[in-house]
Write an enzyme that holds these catalytic residues in place. Sequence first.
Site, PDB file in Angstrom:
ATOM      1  N   GLY A  60      22.410  39.336  50.866  1.00  0.00           N
ATOM      2  CA  GLY A  60      22.115  39.878  49.552  1.00  0.00           C
ATOM      3  C   GLY A  60      21.177  39.062  48.708  1.00  0.00           C
ATOM      4  N   LYS A 116      16.198  38.668  51.394  1.00  0.00           N
ATOM      5  CA  LYS A 116      15.333  38.337  52.540  1.00  0.00           C
ATOM      6  C   LYS A 116      14.519  39.558  52.982  1.00  0.00           C
ATOM      7  CE  LYS A 116      18.882  37.015  54.930  1.00  0.00           C
ATOM      8  NZ  LYS A 116      19.900  37.167  53.865  1.00  0.00           N
ATOM      9  N   HIS A 123      53.453  34.291  34.686  1.00  0.00           N
ATOM     10  CA  HIS A 123      52.764  33.705  35.846  1.00  0.00           C
ATOM     11  C   HIS A 123      51.294  33.427  35.512  1.00  0.00           C
ATOM     12  CE1 HIS A 123      52.178  33.139  40.274  1.00  0.00           C
ATOM     13  NE2 HIS A 123      50.934  33.482  39.952  1.00  0.00           N
ATOM     14  N   GLU A 124      50.612  34.401  34.928  1.00  0.00           N
ATOM     15  CA  GLU A 124      49.200  34.204  34.596  1.00  0.00           C
ATOM     16  C   GLU A 124      49.042  33.219  33.434  1.00  0.00           C
ATOM     17  OE1 GLU A 124      46.897  35.239  36.484  1.00  0.00           O
ATOM     18  OE2 GLU A 124      48.264  36.393  37.751  1.00  0.00           O
TER      19      GLU A 124
END
EC number: 3.4.24.-
Length: 716
Positions: A305, A308, A524-525
């Site tokens: 990506g 090229k 948790h977050e």
Amino acid sequence: MASNSLLRSSSNFFLGSHIIISSPTPKTTRKPSFPFSFVSRAKYQITRSSQDENSPNGKPNSPFSSQVALAAILLSSISSSPLALAVVDEPASPSVVIESQAVKPSTPSPLFIQNEILKAPSPKSSDLPEGSQWRYSEFLNAVKKGKVERVRFSKDGSVVQLTAVDNRRASVIVPNDPDLIDILAMNGVDISVSEGESSGNDLFTVIGNLIFPLLAFGGLFLLFRRAQGGPGGGPGGLGGPMDFGRSKSKFQEVPETGVSFADVAGADQAKLELQEVVDFLKNPDKYTALGAKIPKGCLLVGPPGTGKTLLARAVAGEAGVPFFSCAASEFVELFVGVGASRVRDLFEKAKSKAPCIVFIDEIDAVGRQRGAGMGGGNDEREQTINQLLTEMDGFSGNSGVIVLAATNRPDVLDSALLRPGRFDRQVTVDRPDVAGRVKILQVHSRGKALGKDVDFDKVARRTPGFTGADLQNLMNEAAILAARRELKEISKDEISDALERIIAGPEKKNAVVSEEKKRLVAYHEAGHALVGALMPEYDPVAKISIIPRGQAGGLTFFAPSEERLESGLYSRSYLENQMAVALGGRVAEEVIFGDENVTTGASNDFMQVSRVARQMIERFGFSKKIGQVAVGGPGGNPFMGQQMSSQKDYSMATADIVDAEVRELVEKAYKRATEIITTHIDILHKLAQLLIEKETVDGEEFMSLFIDGQAELYIS
């Protein structure tokens, strides 16, 4: 007296008739009672003209008829075979056959006793089946009754053509009966086998045996005829069925790709390298005057990506010379030798159009290391790469042909393919930096209605590590979201939502989440975000969300350092902080819900922690006990010319030390995360409650909690 009576009766019968004397039809009498052998079947005819000579008026001459009858009886008495007298009055009247049957005399008898029985029987046709096709049972009954004179078998013995005693002909389909021949022989039936005639089944068999081979040979003939006479001529003529031997490259005499170097952004160094190649083709005297030679090949190397193929299209659009393009996977197909044949054909075409450019995309499909795989050996791909090596820089050379190739796996390419003389230049097309991403976003925003609040500089800073293809997809997803929301232009919200969609997947807005699960995910977050915010020299928190995306129940986004990503250099403290941040979610669950109520939500975090800790010990030399030693190899891949598995170059004692060091690093990170969360648990509660209410909290709103709570950075 008996003879005179006989003559008188005979004279009355034969008057005015043709008299035909012949042997009787065989099988009229099955078992004759006389011992004579029938040899002759001669016929004796006394014509009507003989009678007419003695009877000019056409009236019956009784004396002459008596003489005729007498002559017939005399011939019958002295003949070795029985005679038949046939009298025909008119052509339309039926023939009457008078058979004389000889009997063996027991005692001496007069002259006419041998033939004293005169009769004219007619075969009873009613005893025979009607029609020309008999059933097999009817055929056997007729044979046993003596009604069949002769039979003729077909070649395969499936059909019998028979002739009855009354000269009728019929056919019978016979089964495989082993007793049939014996039955026919016992009943005196003449047996023959047909040589020239065939049954209907034989006819179909012959037709099938002839037509199908002819059709097969005809099809092969047309196939090769078309292959040799198709457009392009010769075997593999373009468009023919033998086309598999020719190259499938796309040829453009005057390339019209619609892409120029102005359309390529974020790859300035790679663009400069390729611009020199284009300038060499346009102004060769400028370089040849100094003794410079045109590069024979340029290999574009970079992650997927990065542009090229786009650079190759730009070269085609700028060079103004014939351009051949193909994928390396097109060389190798079903048949052996096709790959080498197509390589030869491609370079033959290219040499005829020199100077020109040949672009081979994904060259690692045929350019992998030779001898790869278990046991080495040869395969079709090796023949293809050998032919490619010869064409690029072999005995004959390839003057005037420049080869461009692209790959994202340079580590698997054969060393002979990478040497100077084949690919003189290896152009690295890397991920763009911030400035490059800004230019790429500007290119891909052409033709899109953008809001005034869109800031490409901010978007570029939120997308570190994104390639050109990723940024193009980002702008396209933002446009789709704006259309879905029935907006007239793309705002920063659409771009932000599209970015999160690309990173973590689409939101599961319709997912039913219980309050208990939402509270668990929020803590948790919040644990990840709290530990990350209080770690020195770590990436800042960009966004926290408990909206399910993909397979994740919640996500915490960190903005990685641009310098760290570009250089690829990570300090020991950063890696230790990364492990502590990854363990922050499990620590928050244990502190809030207890050890018995923790969940499997941290499984991915544990995998990340284990990978980082093991690399720190085995590869980076961050262990005092192991020292500055790399333990273990990188692992092998048998399909890249490497060993199937790396051999351990360390002892079991060293392996135990490695395991102990990894465990020590993880325990240290776990303790740091636990200390931070227990120290600032009030901020953890505030952040979790905010997430439950709003589901999404950005970085600025999260940092305001520290200002209000007067939190201090925790530095271990």
